[in-house]
Design an enzyme around this catalytic site. Structure first.
Site, PDB file in Angstrom:
ATOM      1  CE  LYS A  54      28.406 -24.063 -49.003  1.00 40.57           C
ATOM      2  NZ  LYS A  54      28.173 -25.475 -49.388  1.00 40.57           N
ATOM      3  CD  GLN A  98      29.458 -28.880 -48.159  1.00 41.43           C
ATOM      4  OE1 GLN A  98      28.821 -27.876 -47.877  1.00 41.43           O
ATOM      5  NE2 GLN A  98      30.103 -28.999 -49.310  1.00 41.43           N
ATOM      6  CG  ASP A 121      22.873 -27.104 -51.980  1.00 40.65           C
ATOM      7  OD1 ASP A 121      23.410 -26.012 -52.263  1.00 40.65           O
ATOM      8  OD2 ASP A 121      23.335 -27.898 -51.155  1.00 40.65           O
TER       9      ASP A 121
END
Ligand code: NAD
Length: 285
Positions: A54, A98, A121
């Site tokens: 990412k 994460q 997200d």
């Protein structure tokens, strides 16, 4: 008849190229560089690779990436303090925590601590609610990528029968909502669904998000269907496969996504897209 391949890698690349151009334009016009803070707690090797990929993708698109690696022993309050700092940082427009987090940390508390305005997200209950109400701000990256892949075919979604296999909060449910909002007739299947093959065979669009290698077989697919494989499964011989038996299914489907090179690259492209959109919203405030 062999299905057309929906090449997620190529589609993601073209989206990322466009994002790169938009990032440059935003810097020129508004003097804003989109910024993403990635937070990784612990040593999970898969998570470390995801964060590394990412970060690299951000770099290529001109997005500022602030990587925060914390030891597995980090306390929940230390993590909350870092999130507070990122919430207040004007250089940061997106915050990514994460998952999975170490067991002593409550993921729910952490995800709710991320400002909904920086929740790239799309996991914060505020953003989930906005999606349910068909008025989304941030749409979770994998479901958003799934929709882009279906749209890339150029066929109308309206009126189609869609079957989603899997009802998780991060994939199955949001994909079902997005397809419903696009006027598909949606059925969500899960581990307790009776006679799943029969339900699946009715689908013009099948989205598999189960986490079981080669679960969806050729006989479960209607001829000409669009098949989107979200699953990522590592076989004992080290190969990476999806939830769909690709070799069999491609003989029956009209369109199909591969694994690897399908939904995975689209997820990263959508993370960049969400970060860019967020930076634009902040710039327009
Ligand atoms: P999850 O474990 O949270 O959910 C799996 C779902 O599958 C559940 O709703 C369960 O009811 C359903 N299920 C399990 N067994 C079943 C059965 N026998 N019949 C019907 N349904 C069954 O998983 P998730 O987080 O939604 O992820 C699903 C898969 O997608 C995993 O392989 C994951 O690695 C992958 N994934 C990929 C990406 C990507 O970027 N490509 C992103 C997220 C998840």
């Amino acid at each position: 008849m062999a299905a057309h391949l929906i090449d997620g890698k190529a589609l993601a690349l073209s989206i990322r190229e466009q994002i790169g151009k938009d990032v440059a334009q935003l810097a020129e016009q508004a003097n804003v560089t989109p910024g993403l803070a990635a937070i990784l707690v612990g040593e999970d090797p898969a998570s470390a690779i995801y964060v590394k990929n990412k970060k690299a993708a951000c770099g290529k698109a001109g997005i500022y990436a602030d990587e925060n690696k914390l030891p597995a022993s980090t306390s929940q309050s230390e993590l909350l303090a870092l999130i507070d700092k990122m919430n207040a940082d004007p250089k940061i427009h997106g915050i990514l925590v994460q998952l999975p987090l170490p067991k002593h940390i409550d993921s729910k508390v952490i995800l709710e601590a991320v400002s909904p305005e920086k929740d790239v997200d799309g996991f914060h209950p505020y953003n989930v609610g906005r999606l349910v109400a068909a008025d989304p701000v941030f749409v979770a990256c994998t479901p958003k990528g799934v929709m882009k892949m279906i749209e890339s075919i150029g066929q109308p979604i309206e009126g189609k029968r869609a079957v989603i296999i899997g009802r998780s909060n991060i994939v199955g449910k949001p994909v079902a909502l997005l397809l419903m909002h696009a006027n598909a007739t949606v059925t969500v299947c899960h581990s307790r669904t009776k006679d799943l093959p029969t339900v699946c065979r009715e689908a013009d669009i099948v989205v598999a998000a189960i986490g079981r290698a080669n679960f969806v077989t050729r006989d479960m697919i209607k001829e000409g269907a669009i098949v989107i494989d979200v699953g990522i499964n590592r076989l004992e011989d080290g190969r990476l496969v999806g939830d769909v038996d690709f070799e069999g299914a491609k003989e029956q489907a009209g369109w199909i996504t591969p694994v690897p090179g399908g939904v995975g690259p689209m997820t990263i492209a959508m993370l960049l897209q969400n970060t860019l959109e967020s930076a634009k919203r902040f710039a327009n405030k």
